[in-house]
Design an enzyme around this catalytic site. Structure first.
Site, PDB file in Angstrom:
ATOM      1  N   HIS A  29       0.800  -1.463   0.096  1.00 39.90           N
ATOM      2  CA  HIS A  29       0.006  -0.016  -0.491  1.00 39.90           C
ATOM      3  C   HIS A  29       0.884   1.029  -0.253  1.00 39.90           C
ATOM      4  O   HIS A  29       0.720   2.004  -0.778  1.00 39.90           O
ATOM      5  CB  HIS A  29      -0.639  -0.119   0.859  1.00 39.90           C
ATOM      6  CG  HIS A  29      -1.962   1.244   0.968  1.00 39.90           C
ATOM      7  ND1 HIS A  29      -2.987   1.113   0.906  1.00 39.90           N
ATOM      8  CD2 HIS A  29      -1.636   3.151   1.658  1.00 39.90           C
ATOM      9  CE1 HIS A  29      -3.854   2.653   0.802  1.00 39.90           C
ATOM     10  NE2 HIS A  29      -2.811   3.163   1.700  1.00 39.90           N
ATOM     11  N   GLU A  30       2.087   1.442   1.358  1.00 42.41           N
ATOM     12  CA  GLU A  30       2.980   2.412   1.029  1.00 42.41           C
ATOM     13  C   GLU A  30       3.846   2.231  -0.188  1.00 42.41           C
ATOM     14  O   GLU A  30       3.869   4.050  -1.023  1.00 42.41           O
ATOM     15  CB  GLU A  30       3.551   2.638   2.208  1.00 42.41           C
ATOM     16  CG  GLU A  30       2.353   2.369   4.045  1.00 42.41           C
ATOM     17  CD  GLU A  30       1.171   3.587   4.027  1.00 42.41           C
ATOM     18  OE1 GLU A  30       1.587   4.415   2.792  1.00 42.41           O
ATOM     19  OE2 GLU A  30       0.422   3.789   3.884  1.00 42.41           O
ATOM     20  N   HIS A  33       2.436   4.066  -3.517  1.00 39.79           N
ATOM     21  CA  HIS A  33       1.957   5.626  -2.866  1.00 39.79           C
ATOM     22  C   HIS A  33       3.289   6.623  -3.346  1.00 39.79           C
ATOM     23  O   HIS A  33       2.980   7.327  -4.120  1.00 39.79           O
ATOM     24  CB  HIS A  33       1.663   5.996  -1.538  1.00 39.79           C
ATOM     25  CG  HIS A  33       0.369   5.640  -1.157  1.00 39.79           C
ATOM     26  ND1 HIS A  33      -0.915   5.779  -1.602  1.00 39.79           N
ATOM     27  CD2 HIS A  33      -0.458   5.239   0.227  1.00 39.79           C
ATOM     28  CE1 HIS A  33      -1.560   5.865  -1.103  1.00 39.79           C
ATOM     29  NE2 HIS A  33      -2.016   6.021  -0.265  1.00 39.79           N
TER      30      HIS A  33
END
Length: 228
Positions: A29-30, A33
């Site tokens: 997820h990170e 980004h």
């Protein structure tokens, strides 16, 4: 064991599976980004060593522990400077959406691999049945939690990705009002997450979508692999 089970959202014997799933889900997820922010011209995350799949760069110890205890937690947020984007609003939306979408992709890949293992009777090839059971438990947690992260992070409340998407979509006049709302939003967020009566009429109906999405993924992958 029973004492610890009173404080954890998963049974103690399943704790290693949940930790591994958190490691994968939060990291992907990170990373997503950070990757897209850097791709679009903002080097902030890259300079901080966040464009990596190394979990140690993304996991937050307190956020991970709190998730195991309370069912709610977080990873280290990726800093993004939208002023570095050529098209701040459009690219900001893509960067914000990249995290939740990556979790949905991980869930689908998890389903595909799980069914692939069944197609080739991998579980049945182990003499110890517990190994086959462990594989099922891991993939069930992997798929379920990544779909949960996808849904949860699209809720339009700070500090979630859904809010940043709404903020970038909103006209300038509305954005100033949204910024005024932010100072109160943390209290609303905490009420929704931790107060059962509020949670039941807000995010709980959203979480009821997890099972249908999971089922549709299994059906789609079964068709792809010729098992339906």
């Amino acid at each position: 064991m029973d004492f610890l089970n009173n404080f954890l959202v998963v049974p103690v014997e399943y704790l290693p599976f949940m930790l591994l799933v958190l490691l994968v889900a939060f990291t992907v997820h990170e990373f997503s980004h950070a990757y897209f922010a850097n791709l679009f011209g903002d080097p902030t995350a890259k300079l901080l060593g966040r464009v990596t799949l190394n979990p140690s760069r993304h996991l937050d110890v307190l956020g991970t522990l709190l998730f195991l205890i309370a069912g709610f937690g977080w990873a280290r947020p990726v800093p993004v400077n939208r002023d570095n984007f050529k098209k701040p609003r459009l690219m900001g939306i893509i960067v914000s959406a990249a995290g939740p979408i990556s979790n949905l992709v991980v869930a689908f890949i998890g389903v595909f691999i799980h069914i692939l293992l069944y197609k080739f009777n991998v579980q049945a090839s182990f003499s110890n049945e517990r190994i086959g059971e462990a594989i099922d438990i891991f993939f069930n947690y992997l798929v379920h939690f990544n779909i949960l992260l996808f849904i949860f992070n699209l809720i339009p409340l700070p500090p979630l990705d859904g809010y940043r998407i709404v903020e970038d979509l909103a006209p300038r006049s509305l954005r100033s009002k949204l910024q005024e709302f932010e100072k109160w939003s943390i209290f609303i967020f905490l009420l929704i997450v931790f107060l059962p009566p509020v949670r039941q009429v807000t995010i709980q109906p959203l979480f009821s979508l997890i099972r249908p999405i999971q089922t549709s993924f299994y059906n789609a992958c079964a068709q792809i692999l010729g098992l339906s």
